[in-house]
Write a protein that holds these residues in place. Sequence first.
Motif, PDB file in Angstrom:
ATOM      1  N   PHE A 186       0.795  -1.226   0.000  1.00 55.85           N
ATOM      2  CA  PHE A 186       0.000   0.000   0.000  1.00 55.85           C
ATOM      3  C   PHE A 186       0.831   1.282   0.000  1.00 55.85           C
ATOM      4  O   PHE A 186       0.311   2.341  -0.319  1.00 55.85           O
ATOM      5  N   PRO A 200      -6.723   8.092   0.374  1.00 54.27           N
ATOM      6  CA  PRO A 200      -7.108   6.855  -0.323  1.00 54.27           C
ATOM      7  C   PRO A 200      -6.196   5.664  -0.068  1.00 54.27           C
ATOM      8  O   PRO A 200      -6.643   4.517  -0.115  1.00 54.27           O
ATOM      9  N   ARG A 201      -4.913   5.895   0.222  1.00 51.49           N
ATOM     10  CA  ARG A 201      -4.014   4.765   0.461  1.00 51.49           C
ATOM     11  C   ARG A 201      -4.265   4.145   1.830  1.00 51.49           C
ATOM     12  O   ARG A 201      -4.282   2.921   1.976  1.00 51.49           O
ATOM     13  N   ALA A 226      -7.167   4.384   3.373  1.00 51.12           N
ATOM     14  CA  ALA A 226      -8.505   3.797   3.239  1.00 51.12           C
ATOM     15  C   ALA A 226      -8.432   2.437   2.562  1.00 51.12           C
ATOM     16  O   ALA A 226      -9.124   1.487   2.968  1.00 51.12           O
ATOM     17  N   ALA A 227      -7.578   2.314   1.540  1.00 53.71           N
ATOM     18  CA  ALA A 227      -7.445   1.038   0.836  1.00 53.71           C
ATOM     19  C   ALA A 227      -6.911  -0.052   1.752  1.00 53.71           C
ATOM     20  O   ALA A 227      -7.380  -1.195   1.729  1.00 53.71           O
ATOM     21  N   LEU A 228      -5.913   0.292   2.578  1.00 58.76           N
ATOM     22  CA  LEU A 228      -5.363  -0.705   3.496  1.00 58.76           C
ATOM     23  C   LEU A 228      -6.420  -1.178   4.480  1.00 58.76           C
ATOM     24  O   LEU A 228      -6.579  -2.386   4.694  1.00 58.76           O
ATOM     25  N   TRP A 229      -7.155  -0.255   5.071  1.00 54.55           N
ATOM     26  CA  TRP A 229      -8.177  -0.656   6.043  1.00 54.55           C
ATOM     27  C   TRP A 229      -9.303  -1.448   5.375  1.00 54.55           C
ATOM     28  O   TRP A 229      -9.836  -2.398   5.954  1.00 54.55           O
ATOM     29  N   HIS A 230      -9.640  -1.069   4.151  1.00 54.94           N
ATOM     30  CA  HIS A 230     -10.697  -1.794   3.437  1.00 54.94           C
ATOM     31  C   HIS A 230     -10.246  -3.220   3.123  1.00 54.94           C
ATOM     32  O   HIS A 230     -11.003  -4.182   3.301  1.00 54.94           O
ATOM     33  N   TRP A 231      -9.005  -3.358   2.636  1.00 50.09           N
ATOM     34  CA  TRP A 231      -8.444  -4.688   2.372  1.00 50.09           C
ATOM     35  C   TRP A 231      -8.426  -5.542   3.636  1.00 50.09           C
ATOM     36  O   TRP A 231      -8.834  -6.714   3.617  1.00 50.09           O
ATOM     37  N   PHE A 241     -10.927  -5.282  -6.451  1.00 50.20           N
ATOM     38  CA  PHE A 241     -10.297  -4.322  -5.541  1.00 50.20           C
ATOM     39  C   PHE A 241      -8.791  -4.607  -5.422  1.00 50.20           C
ATOM     40  O   PHE A 241      -7.973  -3.698  -5.512  1.00 50.20           O
ATOM     41  N   LYS A 244      -6.873  -3.384  -8.395  1.00 49.31           N
ATOM     42  CA  LYS A 244      -6.664  -1.930  -8.402  1.00 49.31           C
ATOM     43  C   LYS A 244      -5.526  -1.538  -7.481  1.00 49.31           C
ATOM     44  O   LYS A 244      -4.731  -0.646  -7.799  1.00 49.31           O
ATOM     45  N   VAL A 245      -5.426  -2.199  -6.327  1.00 48.44           N
ATOM     46  CA  VAL A 245      -4.324  -1.915  -5.392  1.00 48.44           C
ATOM     47  C   VAL A 245      -2.993  -2.271  -6.033  1.00 48.44           C
ATOM     48  O   VAL A 245      -2.024  -1.520  -5.960  1.00 48.44           O
TER      49      VAL A 245
END
Length: 287
Positions: free
Chosen positions: A24, A160-161, A163-168, A279, A282-283
């Motif tokens: 991330f 967004p970075r 947010a992406a980690l927490w979402h993953w 998802f 995209k990461v």
Amino acid sequence: MSSKPKTASRTKTPILPTRRDLKFRLPAERIADWNGGSVHISQFMNTLSIVFPVGERFFIQSVRNYRDQITDPELKKAVTAFIGQEAMHGREHEEYNEALFARVPAAARFEKIVAGLLGRIQRHTPRSYQLSATIALEHFTAILADGLLKQPEVLEKADPRFAALWHWHALEETEHKAVAFDVWETVKGTGPRAYAERAGGLVLATVIFWAMITPAYLAVLRSEGRLADAKGWLEFYHHGFGRVGFLRKRIGAWFDYFRPDFHPWDDDNRHFLEGIEEFAGKVEAAA
């Protein structure tokens, strides 16, 4: 009277977990205010992150202790994937935490305290107690993950970075939320003794968790000079207990664990996993 261990888990995990090697590359300069510019909310989530690497290593070992007693081939595959996912979570949160430790040395001291406590538990308690603590804390993380997925507003203003980690992390915690529990039922059964041990494990784990997280969070805010920040505390209140109510809305799910017939997939939220591979792609593309 103790229950007989089962030869297979009562409820199959509906989706086999998958190990995903994602990176991330979090912006260290945003560590203190990455969530909507709020130091109180960002540092609360950062404080939770502190315990993940050491906690996940504890979870991995607790499940490994019983891997040779598992005969169900699907559960064996799920355990391997669980270990792989937790290892990836630990790696990414270690990088996350390094940015926090550089800014707040008190956070690094807290991690050492947690690591010491978990080490003592591993050395001085029966393995069944360690697995009980693992399934309790896996329930804890599963309901927090479910909250992040059900309430996207929690992360809508985040970098967004981050947010992406927490979402993953939330997606994969959901994907493997029953694995350790199914190991527990396989080796310990579902009788009164097994129930008492797992229910007691959640009570003890919850008390210890908040008894450690709360002073650590206050120490982080003190280092930021934000202990007396009334606006920040109001933001935190609305986020956790008021208008957004992220923590408040998890209370019912926490109590579900005490039903004698509880299983993590009783709350079937697998629909959140439908876009997980897209998802992840995209990461990877953004890395």
